[in-house]
Design a protein around this motif. Structure first.
Motif, PDB file in Angstrom:
ATOM      1  N   UNK A 167       0.869  -1.192  -0.045  1.00 25.53           N
ATOM      2  CA  UNK A 167      -0.097  -0.053  -0.165  1.00 25.53           C
ATOM      3  C   UNK A 167       0.899   1.102  -0.109  1.00 25.53           C
ATOM      4  N   UNK A 168       1.295   1.692  -1.345  1.00 23.95           N
ATOM      5  CA  UNK A 168       2.110   2.932  -1.363  1.00 23.95           C
ATOM      6  C   UNK A 168       1.555   4.261  -0.568  1.00 23.95           C
ATOM      7  N   UNK A 169       0.481   4.395  -0.722  1.00 28.61           N
ATOM      8  CA  UNK A 169      -0.195   5.534   0.182  1.00 28.61           C
ATOM      9  C   UNK A 169       0.292   5.648   1.618  1.00 28.61           C
ATOM     10  N   UNK A 170       0.052   4.185   2.085  1.00 26.63           N
ATOM     11  CA  UNK A 170       0.281   3.827   3.680  1.00 26.63           C
ATOM     12  C   UNK A 170       2.014   4.237   4.034  1.00 26.63           C
ATOM     13  N   UNK A 171       2.696   3.544   2.911  1.00 21.87           N
ATOM     14  CA  UNK A 171       4.108   3.709   3.162  1.00 21.87           C
ATOM     15  C   UNK A 171       4.469   5.123   3.247  1.00 21.87           C
ATOM     16  N   UNK A 172       3.983   5.870   2.460  1.00 20.55           N
ATOM     17  CA  UNK A 172       4.393   7.613   2.320  1.00 20.55           C
ATOM     18  C   UNK A 172       3.771   8.024   3.538  1.00 20.55           C
TER      19      UNK A 172
ATOM     20  N   UNK B 167       3.045   7.118   6.419  1.00 26.63           N
ATOM     21  CA  UNK B 167       3.995   6.523   7.514  1.00 26.63           C
ATOM     22  C   UNK B 167       5.173   7.325   7.739  1.00 26.63           C
ATOM     23  N   UNK B 168       5.875   7.148   6.369  1.00 26.92           N
ATOM     24  CA  UNK B 168       7.310   7.706   6.522  1.00 26.92           C
ATOM     25  C   UNK B 168       7.469   9.177   6.657  1.00 26.92           C
ATOM     26  N   UNK B 169       6.300   9.913   6.039  1.00 34.36           N
ATOM     27  CA  UNK B 169       6.189  11.342   6.399  1.00 34.36           C
ATOM     28  C   UNK B 169       6.051  11.774   7.587  1.00 34.36           C
ATOM     29  N   UNK B 170       4.984  10.873   8.270  1.00 34.57           N
ATOM     30  CA  UNK B 170       4.495  11.099   9.725  1.00 34.57           C
ATOM     31  C   UNK B 170       5.667  11.180  10.798  1.00 34.57           C
ATOM     32  N   UNK B 171       6.592  10.047  10.335  1.00 33.72           N
ATOM     33  CA  UNK B 171       8.027   9.892  11.210  1.00 33.72           C
ATOM     34  C   UNK B 171       8.941  10.897  10.661  1.00 33.72           C
TER      35      UNK B 171
ATOM     36  N   UNK C 121      10.795  10.997   7.954  1.00 33.90           N
ATOM     37  CA  UNK C 121      11.731  10.312   7.294  1.00 33.90           C
ATOM     38  C   UNK C 121      11.887  10.616   5.739  1.00 33.90           C
ATOM     39  N   UNK C 122      13.010  10.913   5.262  1.00 34.72           N
ATOM     40  CA  UNK C 122      13.038  11.145   3.920  1.00 34.72           C
ATOM     41  C   UNK C 122      13.155   9.890   3.261  1.00 34.72           C
ATOM     42  N   UNK C 123      12.804   9.878   1.729  1.00 38.53           N
ATOM     43  CA  UNK C 123      13.011   8.830   0.984  1.00 38.53           C
ATOM     44  C   UNK C 123      14.529   8.403   1.054  1.00 38.53           C
ATOM     45  N   UNK C 124      15.246   9.093   1.135  1.00 39.80           N
ATOM     46  CA  UNK C 124      16.788   8.663   1.073  1.00 39.80           C
ATOM     47  C   UNK C 124      16.977   7.956   2.485  1.00 39.80           C
ATOM     48  N   UNK C 125      16.625   8.542   3.548  1.00 42.50           N
ATOM     49  CA  UNK C 125      16.718   8.083   4.966  1.00 42.50           C
ATOM     50  C   UNK C 125      16.254   6.666   4.902  1.00 42.50           C
ATOM     51  N   UNK C 126      14.955   6.386   4.220  1.00 44.58           N
ATOM     52  CA  UNK C 126      14.227   5.230   4.287  1.00 44.58           C
ATOM     53  C   UNK C 126      14.953   4.098   3.482  1.00 44.58           C
ATOM     54  N   UNK C 127      15.587   4.477   2.312  1.00 46.54           N
ATOM     55  CA  UNK C 127      16.456   3.803   1.463  1.00 46.54           C
ATOM     56  C   UNK C 127      17.768   3.208   2.328  1.00 46.54           C
TER      57      UNK C 127
END
Length: 71
Positions: free
Chosen positions: A6-11, A13-17, A19-25
């Motif tokens: 669920x891409x929307x959920x991943x995004x 949750x990541x943004x709520x934390x 967390x940048x896309x780079x950091x998640x990577x």
């Protein structure tokens, strides 16, 4: 085993934390472009281990970032 992320959920949750896309990577070892495509729902299925890796990095259960199939 393949699952539907669920891409929307991943995004969300990541943004709520904050967390940048780079950091998640960096946390997951997955390519940023791949993660971006997951978040934009351009990848319809992926390996369960990949979803588990992302869930672990976000510190959420895998059910929080997958589409649950109803039967």
């Amino acid at each position: 085993m393949r699952v539907r992320p669920n891409g929307g959920a991943i995004r969300a949750i990541r943004e709520a934390q904050s967390l940048s896309l780079r950091a998640l990577s960096n946390r997951t070892g997955l390519n940023r472009g791949y993660l971006s495509r997951l978040e934009r729902d351009q990848i319809r299925e992926t390996a369960a281990t990949t979803v588990q890796t992302i869930a672990d990095a976000l510190r959420v259960p895998t059910a929080a970032i997958t589409h649950q199939e109803t039967t």
